[in-house]
Write a protein that holds these residues in place. Structure first.
Motif, short mmCIF file in Angstrom:
data_model
loop_
_atom_site.label_atom_id
_atom_site.label_comp_id
_atom_site.label_asym_id
_atom_site.label_seq_id
_atom_site.Cartn_x
_atom_site.Cartn_y
_atom_site.Cartn_z
N PRO A 218 0.81 -1.24 0.00
CA PRO A 218 0.00 0.00 0.00
C PRO A 218 0.83 1.27 0.00
CG PRO A 218 -0.91 -1.60 1.55
CD PRO A 218 0.39 -2.16 1.08
N GLU A 219 1.92 1.30 0.75
CA GLU A 219 2.72 2.52 0.81
C GLU A 219 3.37 2.84 -0.53
OE1 GLU A 219 5.22 -0.84 2.68
OE2 GLU A 219 3.11 -0.19 2.66
N VAL A 220 3.68 1.81 -1.29
CA VAL A 220 4.25 2.03 -2.63
C VAL A 220 3.18 2.61 -3.56
CG1 VAL A 220 5.27 0.92 -4.65
CG2 VAL A 220 6.00 0.26 -2.34
N LEU A 221 2.00 2.01 -3.54
CA LEU A 221 0.91 2.51 -4.38
C LEU A 221 0.53 3.93 -3.99
CD1 LEU A 221 -1.30 -0.69 -4.56
CD2 LEU A 221 0.11 0.26 -6.39
N ASP A 222 0.48 4.21 -2.69
CA ASP A 222 0.14 5.56 -2.23
C ASP A 222 1.17 6.57 -2.71
OD1 ASP A 222 -2.06 4.52 -0.94
OD2 ASP A 222 -1.15 4.55 1.06
N GLY A 223 2.44 6.20 -2.67
CA GLY A 223 3.49 7.12 -3.12
C GLY A 223 3.43 7.39 -4.61
N LEU A 224 3.15 6.36 -5.40
CA LEU A 224 3.06 6.54 -6.84
C LEU A 224 1.87 7.42 -7.21
CD1 LEU A 224 3.90 2.90 -8.00
CD2 LEU A 224 5.38 4.92 -8.17
N ARG A 225 0.79 7.26 -6.49
CA ARG A 225 -0.38 8.12 -6.73
C ARG A 225 -0.08 9.56 -6.35
NH1 ARG A 225 -6.01 7.59 -7.25
NH2 ARG A 225 -5.93 5.33 -6.98
N GLY A 242 -5.49 -19.89 -11.30
CA GLY A 242 -5.19 -20.21 -9.91
C GLY A 242 -4.74 -19.05 -9.06
N SER A 243 -4.80 -17.85 -9.57
CA SER A 243 -4.28 -16.70 -8.83
C SER A 243 -5.34 -16.09 -7.92
CB SER A 243 -3.77 -15.63 -9.80
OG SER A 243 -3.35 -14.47 -9.10
N PRO A 244 -4.99 -15.72 -6.68
CA PRO A 244 -5.94 -15.00 -5.83
C PRO A 244 -6.06 -13.54 -6.27
CG PRO A 244 -3.83 -15.19 -4.73
CD PRO A 244 -3.71 -15.98 -5.99
N ARG A 245 -7.00 -12.85 -5.68
CA ARG A 245 -7.19 -11.42 -5.93
C ARG A 245 -5.99 -10.65 -5.38
NH1 ARG A 245 -9.84 -6.89 -3.35
NH2 ARG A 245 -11.30 -5.82 -4.76
N PHE A 246 -5.51 -9.65 -6.12
CA PHE A 246 -4.40 -8.84 -5.61
C PHE A 246 -4.50 -7.43 -6.18
CE2 PHE A 246 -2.90 -10.75 -9.53
CZ PHE A 246 -2.13 -9.79 -10.16
N ARG A 247 -3.83 -6.50 -5.52
CA ARG A 247 -3.84 -5.09 -5.91
C ARG A 247 -2.49 -4.72 -6.52
NH1 ARG A 247 -7.08 -0.84 -5.34
NH2 ARG A 247 -8.53 -2.13 -4.13
N THR A 248 -2.55 -3.91 -7.56
CA THR A 248 -1.35 -3.51 -8.26
C THR A 248 -1.60 -2.17 -8.95
OG1 THR A 248 0.35 -4.30 -9.81
CG2 THR A 248 -1.95 -4.77 -10.38
N LEU A 249 -0.73 -1.79 -9.86
CA LEU A 249 -0.85 -0.51 -10.56
C LEU A 249 -1.86 -0.61 -11.68
CD1 LEU A 249 0.58 2.27 -10.27
CD2 LEU A 249 2.13 1.53 -12.08
#
Length: 331
Positions: A218-225, A242-249
């Motif tokens: 989260p801190e990386v995504l917050d900084g990029l935003r 087979g991949s779970p849900r995940f957050r990215t750019l």
């Protein structure tokens, strides 16, 4: 409501008597931005003077396309992902030395995309924390970081902010221009990690079962935003095998952009083409499920008007005349 009444509510069709000479910038020549340029050129040509000429220049669809519009080299260009253009207005990131406050949007062509980081499952790494702890010598495929290619710029910035040093850990960066080469590196065993977009391409399904996709912290995504205006988004469970849900750019959408000095009637006409002749581009993708399509159909004109940068006044005149515009949430 009758069909006649519905038609009466639509914004009026443009009819420009004079002939135009316009220059557009698409992609390398064989991908989706060029298709959109061809669609615009055909439909605009039908509604302008008899000697209209519209040329589409090859482009990379990234910083180069934005600069071409900002410098007046072309009147209209497409750039992806759309949110990355925001930095060009006030001089952030690759636009620190030259920015363009008079850039304006003509519309957005939706493409639901993400930039993802995948590593071989055989490495047993499930998070960036584990990646930093292990410091493996990865061979990572991504795009060139030359200040122009949005993929390379974003991928290496994201990795650096995540504390990942591929070359410093004894690994290797395999750098190419387009996603196809990067995907081939993984498929053919030359790379054991990838940082890329175009997640709807079938090749991702072919290699995805062998990869663990890392959720960006989260801190990386917050900084990029905060620093660049780059948004984040989720990849839903099962999108990759087979991949779970995940957050990215988030890497979504094609922005159709111009400068504020584009004539208002031309800006209106292009926006009208995007919204009112959308079936012309949709039919080119309907053999592909929407969630796997390079253009995410069905297209909605109101949504296409919700751009990350200010609308050109001529384009705004089209979108604001749409039924439901005022009720739509702002972007």
């Amino acid at each position: 409501m009758s069909q006649t009444a519905t038609d009466a509510q639509r914004p009026p069709e443009p009819d420009i008597a004079r002939s135009l000479t316009l220059h557009l910038r698409g992609d390398w020549g064989g991908a989706n931005l060029h298709r959109v340029c061809g669609w615009i050129a055909q439909e605009l040509g039908d509604r302008t003077g008899p000697h209209t000429r519209i040329a589409t220049w090859n482009s990379r669809g990234f910083v180069d396309a934005v600069r071409a519009v900002g410098r007046g080299e072309v009147q209209v260009a497409l750039a992806t992902p759309s949110a990355f253009v925001c930095a060009a207005l006030d001089g952030r990131g690759p636009y620190a030395d030259e920015h363009y406050p008079d850039l304006r949007a003509l519309g957005v062509v939706p493409q639901r995309d993400r930039l993802v980081i995948g590593v071989r499952k055989s490495l047993g790494i499930g998070s960036f924390e584990e990646l930093r702890a292990r410091r493996p010598a990865l061979r990572l495929a991504t795009s060139v970081d030359d200040g122009v290619n949005h993929v390379g710029v974003a991928a290496l910035e994201l990795l650096a902010r995540s504390g990942v040093d591929i070359e410093g850990w004894g690994g290797e960066l395999l750098l190419d221009e387009r996603p196809f080469e990067s995907l081939e590196h993984v498929a053919e065993g030359r790379a054991d990690a990838i940082a890329h977009e175009a997640v709807m391409l079938p090749a991702w399904q072919e290699i995805g079962a062998d990869l663990t996709f890392l959720e960006v912290e989260p801190e990386v995504l917050d900084g990029l935003r905060a620093d660049f205006g780059w948004p984040d988004a989720v990849v839903e469970e099962g999108y990759f095998p087979g991949s779970p849900r995940f957050r990215t750019l988030d890497f979504s959408d094609f922005l159709v952009l111009a400068r504020a000095d584009l004539p208002e009637d031309v800006a209106y006409a292009i926006a009208w083409v995007l919204g009112e002749t959308r079936h012309q581009i949709e039919r080119q993708y309907r053999h592909i499920p929407p969630e796997r399509s390079p253009i995410t159909y069905p297209l909605d004109p109101v949504t296409m008007g919700r751009a990350p940068i200010p609308l050109h006044p001529g384009a705004a005149r089209y979108y604001e005349a749409l039924p439901g515009w005022e009720a739509a949430p702002a972007s």
